[in-house]
Design a protein around this motif. Structure first.
Motif, mmCIF file in Angstrom:
data_model
loop_
_atom_site.group_PDB
_atom_site.id
_atom_site.type_symbol
_atom_site.label_atom_id
_atom_site.label_comp_id
_atom_site.label_asym_id
_atom_site.label_seq_id
_atom_site.Cartn_x
_atom_site.Cartn_y
_atom_site.Cartn_z
ATOM 1 N N TRP A 1 0.845 -1.346 -0.137
ATOM 2 C CA TRP A 1 -0.056 -0.130 0.070
ATOM 3 C C TRP A 1 0.853 1.186 0.023
ATOM 4 C CZ3 TRP A 1 -4.720 0.699 -1.653
ATOM 5 C CH2 TRP A 1 -5.641 -0.335 -1.567
ATOM 6 N N ALA A 2 2.051 1.196 0.440
ATOM 7 C CA ALA A 2 2.865 2.370 0.417
ATOM 8 C C ALA A 2 3.225 2.619 -0.960
ATOM 9 C CB ALA A 2 4.220 2.059 1.173
ATOM 10 N N GLU A 3 3.482 1.563 -1.748
ATOM 11 C CA GLU A 3 3.644 1.871 -3.235
ATOM 12 C C GLU A 3 2.485 2.209 -3.946
ATOM 13 O OE1 GLU A 3 6.087 -1.304 -5.573
ATOM 14 O OE2 GLU A 3 4.284 -1.800 -6.277
ATOM 15 N N ILE A 4 1.368 1.848 -3.797
ATOM 16 C CA ILE A 4 0.290 2.133 -4.503
ATOM 17 C C ILE A 4 0.013 3.510 -3.895
ATOM 18 C CG2 ILE A 4 -2.444 1.894 -4.421
ATOM 19 C CD1 ILE A 4 -2.013 -0.982 -3.642
ATOM 20 N N ALA A 5 0.282 4.117 -2.733
ATOM 21 C CA ALA A 5 -0.051 5.660 -2.342
ATOM 22 C C ALA A 5 1.041 6.389 -3.066
ATOM 23 C CB ALA A 5 0.055 5.491 -0.891
ATOM 24 N N ASP A 6 2.252 5.970 -3.366
ATOM 25 C CA ASP A 6 3.196 6.592 -4.146
ATOM 26 C C ASP A 6 2.875 6.969 -5.683
ATOM 27 O OD1 ASP A 6 4.834 7.193 -1.943
ATOM 28 O OD2 ASP A 6 5.980 5.345 -2.351
ATOM 29 N N ASP A 7 1.960 5.800 -6.026
ATOM 30 C CA ASP A 7 1.691 5.949 -7.392
ATOM 31 C C ASP A 7 0.215 6.353 -7.874
ATOM 32 O OD1 ASP A 7 3.999 4.741 -7.897
ATOM 33 O OD2 ASP A 7 3.230 2.720 -8.123
ATOM 34 N N THR A 8 -0.540 6.713 -6.770
ATOM 35 C CA THR A 8 -1.742 7.004 -6.993
ATOM 36 C C THR A 8 -2.157 8.223 -6.356
ATOM 37 O OG1 THR A 8 -2.392 4.798 -6.792
ATOM 38 C CG2 THR A 8 -4.209 6.246 -6.842
ATOM 39 N N PRO A 9 -2.419 9.307 -7.300
ATOM 40 C CA PRO A 9 -2.773 10.592 -6.767
ATOM 41 C C PRO A 9 -4.243 10.583 -5.844
ATOM 42 C CG PRO A 9 -3.374 10.551 -9.102
ATOM 43 C CD PRO A 9 -2.770 9.162 -8.613
ATOM 44 N N GLY A 10 -4.388 11.264 -4.909
ATOM 45 C CA GLY A 10 -5.667 11.174 -4.089
ATOM 46 C C GLY A 10 -5.312 10.728 -2.736
ATOM 47 N N ARG A 11 -6.250 11.145 -1.886
ATOM 48 C CA ARG A 11 -6.157 10.870 -0.407
ATOM 49 C C ARG A 11 -6.653 9.588 0.006
ATOM 50 N NH1 ARG A 11 -3.991 10.360 3.888
ATOM 51 N NH2 ARG A 11 -4.802 10.786 5.777
ATOM 52 N N TRP A 12 -7.439 8.928 -0.852
ATOM 53 C CA TRP A 12 -7.730 7.713 -0.358
ATOM 54 C C TRP A 12 -6.797 6.794 -0.229
ATOM 55 C CZ3 TRP A 12 -7.462 3.089 -2.921
ATOM 56 C CH2 TRP A 12 -6.954 2.800 -4.044
ATOM 57 N N ALA A 13 -5.632 6.720 -1.160
ATOM 58 C CA ALA A 13 -4.681 5.549 -1.118
ATOM 59 C C ALA A 13 -3.757 5.782 0.047
ATOM 60 C CB ALA A 13 -3.928 5.532 -2.655
ATOM 61 N N GLU A 14 -3.612 7.115 0.312
ATOM 62 C CA GLU A 14 -2.774 7.451 1.588
ATOM 63 C C GLU A 14 -3.203 7.008 2.811
ATOM 64 O OE1 GLU A 14 -1.978 11.709 1.466
ATOM 65 O OE2 GLU A 14 -1.024 11.769 -0.404
ATOM 66 N N GLY A 15 -4.631 7.052 2.811
ATOM 67 C CA GLY A 15 -5.423 6.619 3.957
ATOM 68 C C GLY A 15 -5.144 5.002 4.150
ATOM 69 N N VAL A 16 -5.396 4.214 3.108
ATOM 70 C CA VAL A 16 -5.309 2.900 3.199
ATOM 71 C C VAL A 16 -3.910 2.381 3.571
ATOM 72 C CG1 VAL A 16 -5.625 0.613 2.191
ATOM 73 C CG2 VAL A 16 -7.179 2.618 1.862
ATOM 74 N N ALA A 17 -2.880 3.148 2.876
ATOM 75 C CA ALA A 17 -1.421 2.998 3.189
ATOM 76 C C ALA A 17 -1.130 3.162 4.913
ATOM 77 C CB ALA A 17 -0.641 3.839 2.206
ATOM 78 N N GLU A 18 -1.766 4.199 5.429
ATOM 79 C CA GLU A 18 -1.673 4.520 6.825
ATOM 80 C C GLU A 18 -1.960 3.446 7.682
ATOM 81 O OE1 GLU A 18 -3.625 8.424 7.197
ATOM 82 O OE2 GLU A 18 -1.801 9.479 5.991
ATOM 83 N N ALA A 19 -3.247 2.949 7.052
ATOM 84 C CA ALA A 19 -3.864 1.877 7.942
ATOM 85 C C ALA A 19 -3.237 0.466 7.968
ATOM 86 C CB ALA A 19 -5.469 1.798 7.378
ATOM 87 N N ALA A 20 -2.522 0.332 6.658
ATOM 88 C CA ALA A 20 -1.826 -1.128 6.512
ATOM 89 C C ALA A 20 -0.240 -0.683 7.474
ATOM 90 C CB ALA A 20 -1.165 -1.120 5.020
ATOM 91 N N ALA A 21 0.078 0.477 7.527
ATOM 92 C CA ALA A 21 1.258 0.756 8.380
ATOM 93 C C ALA A 21 0.910 0.649 9.886
ATOM 94 C CB ALA A 21 1.734 2.142 8.072
ATOM 95 N N GLN A 22 -0.298 1.081 10.250
ATOM 96 C CA GLN A 22 -0.629 0.792 11.510
ATOM 97 C C GLN A 22 -0.900 -0.623 11.905
ATOM 98 O OE1 GLN A 22 -4.228 3.160 13.146
ATOM 99 N NE2 GLN A 22 -3.867 4.659 11.318
ATOM 100 N N TRP A 23 -1.307 -1.439 11.025
ATOM 101 C CA TRP A 23 -1.432 -2.885 11.283
ATOM 102 C C TRP A 23 -0.136 -3.450 11.622
ATOM 103 C CZ3 TRP A 23 -2.622 -7.584 7.580
ATOM 104 C CH2 TRP A 23 -2.752 -8.588 8.416
ATOM 105 N N GLU A 24 0.739 -3.159 10.586
ATOM 106 C CA GLU A 24 2.081 -3.624 10.617
ATOM 107 C C GLU A 24 2.551 -3.380 11.911
ATOM 108 O OE1 GLU A 24 6.304 -3.642 8.491
ATOM 109 O OE2 GLU A 24 5.011 -1.998 8.362
ATOM 110 N N LYS A 25 2.559 -2.170 12.418
ATOM 111 C CA LYS A 25 3.327 -1.779 13.863
ATOM 112 C C LYS A 25 2.547 -2.487 15.026
ATOM 113 C CE LYS A 25 3.919 2.326 16.560
ATOM 114 N NZ LYS A 25 3.692 3.902 16.767
ATOM 115 N N HIS A 26 1.178 -2.643 14.773
ATOM 116 C CA HIS A 26 0.624 -3.805 15.883
ATOM 117 C C HIS A 26 0.938 -4.921 16.048
ATOM 118 C CE1 HIS A 26 -2.883 -5.206 18.054
ATOM 119 N NE2 HIS A 26 -2.924 -6.160 17.123
ATOM 120 N N ARG A 27 1.324 -5.489 14.768
ATOM 121 C CA ARG A 27 1.890 -7.011 14.563
ATOM 122 C C ARG A 27 3.287 -6.960 15.257
ATOM 123 N NH1 ARG A 27 -1.974 -10.576 14.851
ATOM 124 N NH2 ARG A 27 0.097 -12.067 14.612
ATOM 125 N N THR A 28 3.972 -5.916 14.952
ATOM 126 C CA THR A 28 5.302 -6.085 15.179
ATOM 127 C C THR A 28 5.799 -5.474 16.778
ATOM 128 O OG1 THR A 28 5.944 -4.157 14.176
ATOM 129 C CG2 THR A 28 6.130 -5.901 12.842
#
Length: 266
Positions: free
Chosen positions: A239-266
């Motif tokens: 999702w970090a890659e998708i957010a870099d390649d996709t204009p618009g706030r929606w992809a950034e929001g999902v990338a932030e959510a994926a980063a939160q889940w990774e942090k939670h798991r680790t």
């Protein structure tokens, strides 16, 4: 590559005639807000009712997704709208589905749609992947630390993997239906619930709350902690890659959510 949205009236005469061979004369065409990867997404009304039609120009780089959706459709009739026909004419590739009067799923905390989506994913998790062209675990090979990590994702279940709430249709009968089957994948059944976790976090759940929702799906228990930790990293990187390649706030929001889940798991 972006998809330019067209209206029914924009289609060549040959394409419209091919559709009307199935529907009869189209009396009204109502564009829909979903189907973001479609060149055409409209509800066509005829004398007998309505049909949802999605399509792409046959020379579009993503036109292959139409064939994939058509191949998958007969195998997911329990969890998706029924495909009625698939036609290629006038340089367009078009699929007609039964029209379901419904709304997009609500993923916010406390929504009654949580149990509906969980039931749909549980039902899909019991579906063996048919012998048709689909993605495999190798779609994630660029996001794992070691090639052998892909073994933890392997399996024989049919997955949807694109659980954006706009891809979940909720009619008035209490079901949830999965639409837009452009990314079906053969892999471990627990991966769909894991993909859902990211979207739930994006909708306002904490990672722990999102995992509790996913745990209502039986296949979730098939994943051990190491596999979930690894897939959380995969999703964060993807999702970090998708957010870099996709204009618009929606992809950034999902990338932030994926980063939160990774942090939670680790």
């Amino acid at each position: 590559m972006g998809v330019q949205r067209r209206q029914w009236s924009d289609l060549p005469d040959e394409a419209r005639a091919a559709v009307e061979a199935y529907t009869g004369p189209v009396l009204k065409a109502v564009p829909t807000g979903g189907g973001l990867n479609s060149g055409l997404a409209s509800v066509l009304h005829d004398a007998d009712g309505a049909v949802f039609v999605k399509g792409l120009p046959a020379d579009h780089a993503q036109a292959w997704t139409q064939g994939r959706e058509a191949a998958i459709a007969p195998h997911v009739a329990d969890v998706a709208p029924r495909m009625l026909w698939h036609v290629r004419a006038g340089d367009w590739d078009l699929i007609g589905y039964e029209h379901i009067d419904g709304r997009h799923a609500d993923y916010t905390p406390g929504s009654p749609d949580m149990s509906r989506v969980a039931e749909a994913l549980a039902l899909l998790g019991k579906t063996p992947c048919p012998d048709v062209p689909v993605k495999t675990v190798h779609r994630w090979q660029d996001y794992v630390d070691r090639p052998e990590d892909l073994n933890r994702l392997d399996g024989v279940a049919l997955l949807h993997t694109d659980l954006n709430p706009t891809n979940i249709l909720v009619p008035g009968d209490g079901r949830a239906l999965l639409v837009d089957w452009a990314w079906p994948t053969r892999a471990a059944a627990w991966i769909d619930p894991a993909c859902w976790v990211v979207w739930l976090v994006a909708a306002g759940h904490t990672p722990a709350e999102a995992e509790r929702q996913a745990a209502a799906i039986p296949s979730w228990s098939q994943a051990d902690a190491v596999a979930l930790d690894m897939f959380a990293r995969v999703q964060a990187r993807l999702w970090a890659e998708i957010a870099d390649d996709t204009p618009g706030r929606w992809a950034e929001g999902v990338a932030e959510a994926a980063a939160q889940w990774e942090k939670h798991r680790t």
